[in-house]
Design a protein around this motif. Structure first.
Motif, PDB file in Angstrom:
ATOM      1  N   THR A   1       1.029  -0.998   0.147  1.00 45.99           N
ATOM      2  CA  THR A   1       0.178  -0.189  -0.002  1.00 45.99           C
ATOM      3  C   THR A   1       0.683   1.518  -0.651  1.00 45.99           C
ATOM      4  O   THR A   1       2.523   1.935   0.495  1.00 45.99           O
ATOM      5  CB  THR A   1      -0.840   0.259   1.027  1.00 45.99           C
ATOM      6  OG1 THR A   1      -0.326  -0.224   2.537  1.00 45.99           O
ATOM      7  CG2 THR A   1      -1.809  -1.450   1.007  1.00 45.99           C
ATOM      8  N   GLU A   2       0.137   2.531  -0.434  1.00 42.47           N
ATOM      9  CA  GLU A   2       1.160   3.493  -0.700  1.00 42.47           C
ATOM     10  C   GLU A   2       1.033   4.139   0.650  1.00 42.47           C
ATOM     11  O   GLU A   2      -0.192   3.758   1.076  1.00 42.47           O
ATOM     12  CB  GLU A   2       1.035   4.781  -0.843  1.00 42.47           C
ATOM     13  CG  GLU A   2       0.419   3.780  -2.801  1.00 42.47           C
ATOM     14  CD  GLU A   2       1.281   3.735  -3.357  1.00 42.47           C
ATOM     15  OE1 GLU A   2       2.218   4.250  -3.395  1.00 42.47           O
ATOM     16  OE2 GLU A   2       1.779   2.347  -4.142  1.00 42.47           O
ATOM     17  N   THR A   3       1.616   5.009   0.974  1.00 47.52           N
ATOM     18  CA  THR A   3       2.029   5.985   2.489  1.00 47.52           C
ATOM     19  C   THR A   3       1.718   7.184   2.125  1.00 47.52           C
ATOM     20  O   THR A   3       2.171   7.623   0.841  1.00 47.52           O
ATOM     21  CB  THR A   3       3.295   5.945   3.042  1.00 47.52           C
ATOM     22  OG1 THR A   3       4.232   6.066   1.708  1.00 47.52           O
ATOM     23  CG2 THR A   3       3.993   4.656   4.100  1.00 47.52           C
ATOM     24  N   PRO A   4       0.889   7.508   3.362  1.00 48.82           N
ATOM     25  CA  PRO A   4       0.316   8.132   2.966  1.00 48.82           C
ATOM     26  C   PRO A   4       0.575   9.907   3.125  1.00 48.82           C
ATOM     27  O   PRO A   4       0.335  10.822   2.312  1.00 48.82           O
ATOM     28  CB  PRO A   4      -1.621   9.045   3.943  1.00 48.82           C
ATOM     29  CG  PRO A   4      -0.883   7.956   5.333  1.00 48.82           C
ATOM     30  CD  PRO A   4      -0.153   6.842   4.505  1.00 48.82           C
ATOM     31  N   LEU A   5       1.750  10.048   3.479  1.00 44.36           N
ATOM     32  CA  LEU A   5       2.695  10.337   4.455  1.00 44.36           C
ATOM     33  C   LEU A   5       3.638  11.435   2.995  1.00 44.36           C
ATOM     34  O   LEU A   5       4.217  10.615   2.747  1.00 44.36           O
ATOM     35  CB  LEU A   5       2.912  11.141   5.521  1.00 44.36           C
ATOM     36  CG  LEU A   5       1.786  11.464   6.646  1.00 44.36           C
ATOM     37  CD1 LEU A   5       2.470  11.984   7.837  1.00 44.36           C
ATOM     38  CD2 LEU A   5       0.692  12.169   6.310  1.00 44.36           C
ATOM     39  N   GLN A   6       4.053  12.536   2.137  1.00 44.56           N
ATOM     40  CA  GLN A   6       4.993  12.519   1.487  1.00 44.56           C
ATOM     41  C   GLN A   6       6.357  12.424   1.958  1.00 44.56           C
ATOM     42  O   GLN A   6       7.622  11.609   2.160  1.00 44.56           O
ATOM     43  CB  GLN A   6       4.977  13.593   0.388  1.00 44.56           C
ATOM     44  CG  GLN A   6       4.382  13.528  -0.544  1.00 44.56           C
ATOM     45  CD  GLN A   6       3.898  13.148  -1.348  1.00 44.56           C
ATOM     46  OE1 GLN A   6       4.728  12.190  -1.345  1.00 44.56           O
ATOM     47  NE2 GLN A   6       2.946  12.135  -1.487  1.00 44.56           N
TER      48      GLN A   6
END
Ligand SMILES: Nc1nc2c(ncn2[C@@H]2O[C@H](COP(=O)(O)OP(=O)(O)O)[C@@H](O)[C@H]2O)c(=O)[nH]1
Ligand SMILES: Nc1nc2c(ncn2[C@@H]2O[C@H](COP(=O)(O)OP(=O)(O)O)[C@@H](O)[C@H]2O)c(=O)[nH]1
Ligand SMILES: [Mn+2]
Ligand SMILES: [Mn+2]
Lengths: 309, 309
Positions: free
Chosen positions: A105-110
């Motif tokens: 899954t992608e991480t929500p924070l840059q």
């Protein structure tokens, strides 16, 4: 093996769950500990302290979940170097097994910078993603022989070698040490310590009122001035002059360092990625465990230390 | 192996979760299926049909949890006989692994008779215990390579050999066939079928109203005249003259036969043993999955059959 023998049948394994103890003498009883660490960054001190843990390493299984980010790639590489070194080193230091999951899954924070991580508006997506990562790790690595699960964050860089025995001795379902941070105190011009993990707390009437008035999917988070909950934070209870063994009952817990009896998780206690009684992730976990009749405790005077960015 | 070689290092395993697919062509993609069955009684027809499943058996892991009761002991013995026979028989029929857990918790009901099981006042303790048994089985057996979890009850005695492929083809997070029962119809003097599993349903305004007015820890259960919910039950949607492939969206599901993408469970979706939105066990699972943004579906015209006591 002899030639022409029939191939071995695939494994059939039987487990008597009641033979799986979680006792105050886990070493004597040869109880297996699953050490779980979600890891966005690798810290050498974390690994060094893990190696110093004097619970028999052949009873310890390690599990990691690492995000698919640039930083995650670095952490993955650094972790692999250490794992390979340890697992091909002296036998007594080797762990029973090491499982490394790369998150899909992608991480929500840059950014993983402390400032960005701790912004109030980032808490719901960030902690929801963390909850899913923890669940993925837990559901994937827990096995039939796991007695205990030790959650320890990758940026907890100082903890005693006796951590597992010390926490197990309390023989409670869920137990958290107090997570502090070392820093240089410019006022006193000396090394000092300060509070870090605010997720270990005792509930308050104010927090309960706030929750009751919230919209269905809003969450309460701890440690934000704009949202005072008047909960009793375990960090505030630290008293170096008091009994080092003092134990308090908690309603919310953090995941920085947390020993959990595996049966708590087996009953279904996980890290809610959705608002659960207006709580998520590790704080929601404590609430869910309590719905399953498992209590959480904390040790205000037993310190572990978080990295200081 | 050569002599004097250093002993093999303990296993270090790496998994890229995004390589773990759950597709509509699971056999081509060599996707692993974990078949989970809570088992209070053993039925030979269940086992015979499981053996006939034509999904490659080397991609199927079996997991059982059996209660510590007299009946459970009998089921355990009967299961072992069959497992040993299969796992030492023709290679193509052998399953990848078989895990059998003996439950450590007491069962709340003295009797497993249908009448006793289905009394309204027994639903909360019974289904709460079932939820814990399902969670224990799930948390203990799911591994890093599991793509799908097929829940199938021990008393589901008739299902097609293509069950896994048929359900996977819909490529949805959670999917349930319609669970019926064969019986002798005394009126028509002929063999007949009738509805069995009422836990697959679409929610209704009445049920939502009832839930809203309930005490915090009360639960809504389905299929009881004294508690009419006016939910749309999937059993009522069965129509042999309609498209056999029809799919409907569900809000509650049963566990009799249920295919779940492993990532749904990995995100944390489990079987709540406590009232969750006034639902428990499999019905609570569908609600929890929906909170994690995973949808449930049912196939009204795809039948499996439950034993008729
Ligand atoms: N797998 C995974 N681990 C993460 C992610 N973000 C943070 N972590 C790790 O999870 C733990 C807790 O996160 P952290 O950001 O340190 O929380 P904080 O100390 O409360 O600010 C640490 O071990 C991090 O390295 C992520 O997106 N995926
Ligand atoms: N492990 C375990 N399995 C159980 C227990 N009670 C029932 N089962 C099994 O769980 C499944 C569902 O239970 P069952 O009583 O048939 O539910 P019903 O068909 O909805 O009445 C069946 O496979 C049972 O054999 C229990 O206490 N422990
Ligand atoms: Mn941290
Ligand atoms: Mn049944």
């Amino acid at each position: 093996a002899k030639l022409n023998q029939p191939a071995a049948a695939p494994p059939v394994v039987h487990y008597y769950m009641n033979n799986l103890t979680t006792s105050r003498t886990p070493i004597e009883n040869r109880e297996t500990v699953l050490v779980l660490t979600p890891m966005a960054r690798f810290y050498q001190e974390y690994w060094d302290n893990l190696l110093k843990v004097n619970y028999p390493h052949d009873l310890i299984a390690l599990g990691y979940i690492i995000p698919k980010t640039k930083e995650g790639n670095l952490a993955y590489a650094a972790l692999q170097v250490q794992v390979l070194k340890t697992q091909s080193g002296p036998k007594a230091k080797r762990f029973a097994s090491v499982t490394i999951l790369r998150q899909d899954t992608e991480t929500p924070l840059q950014s993983q910078s402390e400032q960005e991580r701790h912004k109030l508006e980032n808490q719901k997506p960030r902690r929801s993603a963390m909850a899913k990562a923890r669940n993925s790790l837990l559901f994937t690595t827990m096995g039939p022989t796991t007695s205990w699960v030790l959650w320890i964050d990758a940026d907890v860089i100082e903890f005693p070698p006796t951590l597992i025995q010390d926490l197990a001795l309390y023989d409670v379902p869920i137990i958290a040490p107090n997570c502090f941070q070392r820093f240089y105190n410019a006022d006193t011009k000396a090394n000092d310590i300060r509070e870090y993990d605010f997720n270990n707390w005792i509930d308050s009437p104010t927090a309960r009122d706030m929750a009751a008035k919230m919209a269905k999917d809003d969450i309460l988070v701890e440690g934000y001035g704009e949202m005072p909950t008047y909960r009793s934070l375990m960090t505030k209870m630290y008293d170096p002059s008091a009994d080092p063994g003092t134990k308090v009952k908690l309603d919310g817990v953090g995941g920085a360092t947390l020993l959990v009896k595996a049966e708590v998780h087996r009953d279904g206690a996980m890290f809610p990625a959705f608002p659960f009684y207006h709580l998520i992730e590790t704080e929601g976990f404590a609430k869910m465990a309590s719905r399953l009749n498992w209590e959480s405790y904390g040790l205000p005077n037993y310190l572990v230390f978080h990295y200081n960015e």
